[in-house]
Design an enzyme around this catalytic site. Structure first.
Site, PDB file in Angstrom:
ATOM      1  N   ALA A  53      17.471   7.112  18.582  1.00  0.00           N
ATOM      2  CA  ALA A  53      16.400   7.201  17.590  1.00  0.00           C
ATOM      3  C   ALA A  53      15.965   8.656  17.497  1.00  0.00           C
ATOM      4  O   ALA A  53      16.186   9.436  18.429  1.00  0.00           O
ATOM      5  CB  ALA A  53      15.236   6.324  18.025  1.00  0.00           C
TER       6      ALA A  53
ATOM      7  N   GLY B 181      19.252   4.424  20.872  1.00  0.00           N
ATOM      8  CA  GLY B 181      19.403   3.588  19.678  1.00  0.00           C
ATOM      9  C   GLY B 181      20.831   3.576  19.149  1.00  0.00           C
ATOM     10  O   GLY B 181      21.238   2.620  18.483  1.00  0.00           O
TER      11      GLY B 181
ATOM     12  N   GLU C 102      22.502   1.035  21.180  1.00  0.00           N
ATOM     13  CA  GLU C 102      21.925  -0.258  20.769  1.00  0.00           C
ATOM     14  C   GLU C 102      22.466  -0.700  19.406  1.00  0.00           C
ATOM     15  O   GLU C 102      22.746  -1.888  19.192  1.00  0.00           O
ATOM     16  CB  GLU C 102      20.395  -0.141  20.739  1.00  0.00           C
ATOM     17  CG  GLU C 102      19.817   0.041  22.141  1.00  0.00           C
ATOM     18  CD  GLU C 102      18.364   0.474  22.136  1.00  0.00           C
ATOM     19  OE1 GLU C 102      18.041   1.513  21.527  1.00  0.00           O
ATOM     20  OE2 GLU C 102      17.538  -0.229  22.741  1.00  0.00           O
TER      21      GLU C 102
ATOM     22  N   GLU D 186      16.669   6.603  27.544  1.00  0.00           N
ATOM     23  CA  GLU D 186      15.247   6.577  27.182  1.00  0.00           C
ATOM     24  C   GLU D 186      14.346   6.889  28.371  1.00  0.00           C
ATOM     25  O   GLU D 186      13.263   7.442  28.220  1.00  0.00           O
ATOM     26  CB  GLU D 186      14.876   5.198  26.595  1.00  0.00           C
ATOM     27  CG  GLU D 186      15.402   4.936  25.196  1.00  0.00           C
ATOM     28  CD  GLU D 186      16.786   4.306  25.165  1.00  0.00           C
ATOM     29  OE1 GLU D 186      17.519   4.391  26.179  1.00  0.00           O
ATOM     30  OE2 GLU D 186      17.144   3.722  24.127  1.00  0.00           O
TER      31      GLU D 186
HETATM   32  C1  LIG Z   1      15.773   3.367  19.851  1.00  0.00           C
HETATM   33  C2  LIG Z   1      15.040   3.508  21.165  1.00  0.00           C
HETATM   34  C3  LIG Z   1      13.715   2.847  21.051  1.00  0.00           C
HETATM   35  O1  LIG Z   1      15.734   2.785  22.141  1.00  0.00           O
HETATM   36  C4  LIG Z   1      14.775   4.923  21.591  1.00  0.00           C
HETATM   37  C5  LIG Z   1      15.805   6.005  21.531  1.00  0.00           C
HETATM   38  O2  LIG Z   1      16.907   5.919  21.063  1.00  0.00           O
HETATM   39  S1  LIG Z   1      15.231   7.472  22.178  1.00  0.00           S
HETATM   40  C6  LIG Z   1      16.599   8.584  22.013  1.00  0.00           C
HETATM   41  C7  LIG Z   1      17.615   8.419  23.073  1.00  0.00           C
HETATM   42  N1  LIG Z   1      18.588   9.492  22.976  1.00  0.00           N
HETATM   43  C8  LIG Z   1      18.523  10.600  23.703  1.00  0.00           C
HETATM   44  O3  LIG Z   1      17.651  10.808  24.500  1.00  0.00           O
HETATM   45  C9  LIG Z   1      19.622  11.638  23.453  1.00  0.00           C
HETATM   46  C10 LIG Z   1      19.022  12.952  22.954  1.00  0.00           C
HETATM   47  N2  LIG Z   1      20.043  13.961  22.753  1.00  0.00           N
HETATM   48  C11 LIG Z   1      20.639  14.636  23.750  1.00  0.00           C
HETATM   49  O4  LIG Z   1      20.386  14.399  24.920  1.00  0.00           O
HETATM   50  C12 LIG Z   1      21.607  15.696  23.379  1.00  0.00           C
HETATM   51  O5  LIG Z   1      21.376  16.069  22.034  1.00  0.00           O
HETATM   52  C13 LIG Z   1      23.078  15.293  23.535  1.00  0.00           C
HETATM   53  C14 LIG Z   1      23.419  15.144  25.022  1.00  0.00           C
HETATM   54  C15 LIG Z   1      23.386  14.003  22.807  1.00  0.00           C
HETATM   55  C16 LIG Z   1      23.998  16.400  22.927  1.00  0.00           C
HETATM   56  O6  LIG Z   1      23.674  17.658  23.469  1.00  0.00           O
HETATM   57  P1  LIG Z   1      24.202  18.979  22.755  1.00  0.00           P
HETATM   58  O7  LIG Z   1      25.652  18.869  22.464  1.00  0.00           O
HETATM   59  O8  LIG Z   1      23.743  20.124  23.607  1.00  0.00           O
HETATM   60  O9  LIG Z   1      23.491  19.013  21.324  1.00  0.00           O
HETATM   61  P2  LIG Z   1      21.960  19.352  21.012  1.00  0.00           P
HETATM   62  O10 LIG Z   1      21.838  20.833  20.749  1.00  0.00           O
HETATM   63  O11 LIG Z   1      21.069  18.758  22.034  1.00  0.00           O
HETATM   64  O12 LIG Z   1      21.731  18.533  19.655  1.00  0.00           O
HETATM   65  C17 LIG Z   1      22.143  19.034  18.378  1.00  0.00           C
HETATM   66  C18 LIG Z   1      20.991  18.807  17.418  1.00  0.00           C
HETATM   67  O13 LIG Z   1      20.729  17.418  17.332  1.00  0.00           O
HETATM   68  C19 LIG Z   1      19.373  17.150  17.652  1.00  0.00           C
HETATM   69  N3  LIG Z   1      19.263  15.829  18.301  1.00  0.00           N
HETATM   70  C20 LIG Z   1      20.099  15.281  19.196  1.00  0.00           C
HETATM   71  N4  LIG Z   1      19.696  14.068  19.549  1.00  0.00           N
HETATM   72  C21 LIG Z   1      18.558  13.841  18.865  1.00  0.00           C
HETATM   73  C22 LIG Z   1      17.650  12.750  18.800  1.00  0.00           C
HETATM   74  N5  LIG Z   1      17.852  11.611  19.503  1.00  0.00           N
HETATM   75  N6  LIG Z   1      16.579  12.860  18.013  1.00  0.00           N
HETATM   76  C23 LIG Z   1      16.366  13.966  17.265  1.00  0.00           C
HETATM   77  N7  LIG Z   1      17.206  15.031  17.256  1.00  0.00           N
HETATM   78  C24 LIG Z   1      18.283  14.950  18.064  1.00  0.00           C
HETATM   79  C25 LIG Z   1      18.997  18.270  18.602  1.00  0.00           C
HETATM   80  O14 LIG Z   1      17.603  18.424  18.675  1.00  0.00           O
HETATM   81  C26 LIG Z   1      19.693  19.446  17.933  1.00  0.00           C
HETATM   82  O15 LIG Z   1      18.987  19.872  16.802  1.00  0.00           O
HETATM   83  P3  LIG Z   1      18.141  21.257  16.814  1.00  0.00           P
HETATM   84  O16 LIG Z   1      17.009  21.022  17.761  1.00  0.00           O
HETATM   85  O17 LIG Z   1      19.089  22.310  17.274  1.00  0.00           O
HETATM   86  O18 LIG Z   1      17.679  21.423  15.398  1.00  0.00           O
END
Ligand SMILES: CC(C)(O)CC(=O)SCCNC(=O)CCNC(=O)[C@H](O)C(C)(C)COP(=O)(O)OP(=O)(O)OC[C@H]1O[C@@H](n2cnc3c(N)ncnc32)[C@H](O)[C@@H]1OP(=O)(O)O
Length: 258
Positions: A65, A109, A112, A132
């Protein structure tokens, strides 16, 4: 309907829905989730579509998400709007088969969403996880429930408590994905599988989907009874007559969805 965060193509009775927020690793914001549900509903209602594939990019099926969208929300807001209830309910109402073709990250998500599809074909680059816990929340789209049913309590508990990612090979061993293919072949394999399903009798396909899903919702006895009654009802279809006649006449069946 015109979409901004997904791309939809329909070819040879298969609808391909591609999540398309490349700058955010397909993070599932409100718009993307809403467009995805609408596209699935349109595919479900489209007589030309017999199977659906949901996919992302080479790097990410979906990284969860949209954390940026959620970060400032209050309890009152997420509770009052019942955050994620709408997409969760809408996904579960799709009656045609939906395949998740997963490459790269399928986290939170994203994992999921893949699990809410009917089965997952994974590229060897796929990584699954419920991270999460690292954000101070728990999954909200089925991660503690569906993952446990797929991989069992021990692995689900570990994944949900540590946020560890599972690679494609481990996901296949654990029963989360139906099979793993080389990343370059992912879409070819998903399309081929969708084509095979598209050739079957559609009422029978829908009956299979409903019966398998029933196994999650009921006792074994009730499930077996439900399956038997649905099996009996198939004998009211022309496709049952055609399927069995074709077997005896040693030819391919010509199903008419009747
Ligand atoms: C649905 C529920 C209720 O269950 C809740 C959820 O889903 S909460 C979200 C769970 N997901 C995460 O915690 C994963 C978050 N992302 C990461 O940990 C990393 O991005 C990665 C390991 C997947 C990849 O890392 P990397 O290759 O270093 O790329 P990044 O520079 O981190 O990401 C590129 C760009 O994408 C944006 N990004 C990534 N994931 C998300 C996200 N879940 N939400 C919003 N944005 C996301 C990240 O911020 C980067 O953008 P910029 O900040 O550079 O503009």
């Amino acid at each position: 309907m015109a979409f901004e965060t997904i791309i939809v193509e329909v070819e040879d009775h298969v609808a391909l829905i591609r999540l398309n927020r490349p700058d955010a690793l397909n993070a599932l914001n409100t718009q993307l989730l809403s467009e995805l549900c609408t596209a699935l509903e349109e595919a479900d209602a489209n007589d030309k579509v017999r199977c659906v594939i949901v996919t992302g990019s080479e790097k990410a099926f979906a990284a969860g998400a949209d954390i940026k969208e959620m970060s400032s929300m209050s309890f009152a807001e997420v509770f009052a709007t019942n955050l994620f209830a709408d997409p969760s309910d809408r996904l579960m109402k799709i009656r045609k088969p939906v395949i998740a073709a997963v490459a790269g990250y399928a986290l939170g998500g994203g994992c999921e969403l893949a699990m809410a599809c009917d089965f997952i074909i994974a590229a060897d680059t796929a990584k699954f996880g419920q991270p999460e816990i690292n954000l101070g929340v728990i999954p909200g789209l089925g991660g503690t429930q569906r993952l446990t049913r797929f991989v069992g309590k021990s692995k689900s508990m570990e994944m949900n408590l540590t946020g560890r990612f599972m690679d494609a090979e481990e996901a296949e061993r654990a029963g989360l994905v139906s099979r793993v293919v080389p990343a370059k072949k992912l879409m070819e394999e998903a399309q081929g599988t969708a084509q095979k399903i598209a050739e079957k009798s559609q009422p029978t396909v829908m009956a299979v989907k409903e019966s398998v899903n029933r196994s999650y919702e009921t006792t074994l006895n009730e499930g077996i009874l439900f399956e038997r009654r649905v099996f009996h009802s198939m004998f009211a279809t022309e496709d049952q007559k055609e399927g069995m006649a074709a077997f005896m006449e040693k030819r391919q069946p010509q199903f008419r969805d009747k």
